[in-house]
Motif scaffolding. Structure first.
Motif, PDB file in Angstrom:
ATOM      1  N   LYS A  94      -1.590  -3.135   1.552  1.00 14.99           N
ATOM      2  CA  LYS A  94      -2.797  -2.466   2.044  1.00 14.99           C
ATOM      3  C   LYS A  94      -2.669  -2.045   3.506  1.00 14.99           C
ATOM      4  N   THR A  95      -1.825  -2.731   4.254  1.00 15.50           N
ATOM      5  CA  THR A  95      -1.675  -2.407   5.678  1.00 15.50           C
ATOM      6  C   THR A  95      -0.898  -1.110   5.900  1.00 15.50           C
ATOM      7  N   THR A  96       0.002  -0.771   4.984  1.00 15.51           N
ATOM      8  CA  THR A  96       0.824   0.437   5.133  1.00 15.51           C
ATOM      9  C   THR A  96       0.511   1.507   4.097  1.00 15.51           C
ATOM     10  N   ALA A  97      -0.066   1.099   2.983  1.00 14.18           N
ATOM     11  CA  ALA A  97      -0.411   2.054   1.913  1.00 14.18           C
ATOM     12  C   ALA A  97      -1.797   1.700   1.371  1.00 14.18           C
ATOM     13  N   PRO A  98      -2.837   2.074   2.096  1.00 11.08           N
ATOM     14  CA  PRO A  98      -4.203   1.678   1.733  1.00 11.08           C
ATOM     15  C   PRO A  98      -4.622   2.086   0.324  1.00 11.08           C
ATOM     16  N   LYS A  99      -4.017   3.144  -0.220  1.00 19.21           N
ATOM     17  CA  LYS A  99      -4.400   3.619  -1.544  1.00 19.21           C
ATOM     18  C   LYS A  99      -3.670   2.888  -2.669  1.00 19.21           C
TER      19      LYS A  99
END
Length: 300
Positions: A170-175
């Motif tokens: 979630k920190t680098t790819a929120p989707k």
């Protein structure tokens, strides 16, 4: 398989500590558990007048019962990949070395093996790898020997890894969502079961259970008897296909069903429908106890 591409793609599996009935512990049968891997692949860049080369390299890991590790490596030499490539190579004067630069790096290829290397592993905890955690020899001996108990154990570990990975992403790819991992859940279980067939000195009964977990995992199919590049016979299984963002990974495994050890792994990796040279190919494995001390791998 840590030395296999499958476990690179599925890297991150962590030991979740699920409860298990202890196996009958096998005592070490030698000074080291030794795993020899020979990887044969097509070099990713054309050389000379535009022909391709097949490369072979050998890597060997020695693991002491205390979990100390040594790694050996050696390039075994290159040769034209196909008859067409050999004709082009001969037309170029049959060179024995090739040098070029790519992405700022100098690449050197030779028809002759290099001198190789051997060194103690650095930055690695003592122990035997299970997913991304290192366990002791005794913990390895305590894995379940019942097929369904082992499947439950591995599935719990995979679920733990997925939960952690999805949260970290979630920190680098929120989707990203947990489903990005769950789509390959069965493959992860099969891969970790395969790891128990060669990468560490699991007891015989655990290996036998791991093979049954592998063989009966959803999406795994059986191609029957086959031989590997070394002429060894085994049962050929196909892993569930893995896909992610345009990449497609297909793999076949050859298992010696007498010793329940992995003999070979065939990898077909495509990106956008195009084969990824240098990562697709075949690996052969020789695993077992030895009293021989760590040394530079020989020329095979």
């Amino acid at each position: 398989m840590r030395s296999t591409l499958a476990l690179t793609v599925a890297a991150g599996l962590i030991f979740a500590g699920a409860g298990a009935a202890p196996a009958s512990a096998d005592a070490p049968e030698g000074a080291y558990w030794r795993v020899e891997t020979i990887f044969t692949t097509t070099h990713p860049h054309a050389v000379g007048s535009g022909y391709y080369l097949t490369q072979r390299r050998i890597s060997t890991e020695w693991l002491s019962p205390e979990g100390k590790s040594w790694n050996g490596f050696r390039e075994l030499g290159a040769k034209p990949a196909t008859g067409k490539d050999e004709a082009a190579w001969r037309a170029d004067g049959s060179p024995t070395t090739w040098d070029y630069r790519t992405e700022g790096m100098k690449i050197h290829l030779s028809t002759k093996p290099d001198k190789g290397s051997i060194a103690a592993a650095k930055g690695r905890p003592d122990g035997f790898r299970l997913g991304e955690k290192f366990v002791t020899f005794q913990q390895l001996q305590s894995l379940p020997t019942d097929v369904e108990a082992l499947r439950t154990y591995l599935a719990a570990d995979v679920n733990a890894w997925i939960d952690k990975s999805a949260e970290e992403a979630k920190t680098t790819a929120p989707k990203s969502t947990k489903n990005d991992w769950l789509v390959n859940f069965d493959r992860y279980v099969a891969e970790w079961a395969t790891q128990l067939l060669y990468a560490n000195p699991a007891p015989d009964k655990v290996r036998a259970a791991a093979y049954q977990v592998l063989k009966t995992t959803k999406g795994v199919s059986d191609l029957g008897r086959a031989e590997d590049p070394l002429g060894r016979s085994g049962q050929k299984l196909v892993l569930p296909v893995a896909s992610s963002k345009g990449t497609l990974l297909k793999q076949q495994l050859l298992v010696d069903t007498k010793t329940m050890t992995l003999l070979a792994e065939y990898t077909d990796l495509k990106d956008g429908g195009k084969a990824v040279l240098g990562k697709s190919g075949v690996q052969t494995f020789k695993a077992g106890w030895t009293d021989d001390k760590p040394a530079v791998p020989g020329v095979s």
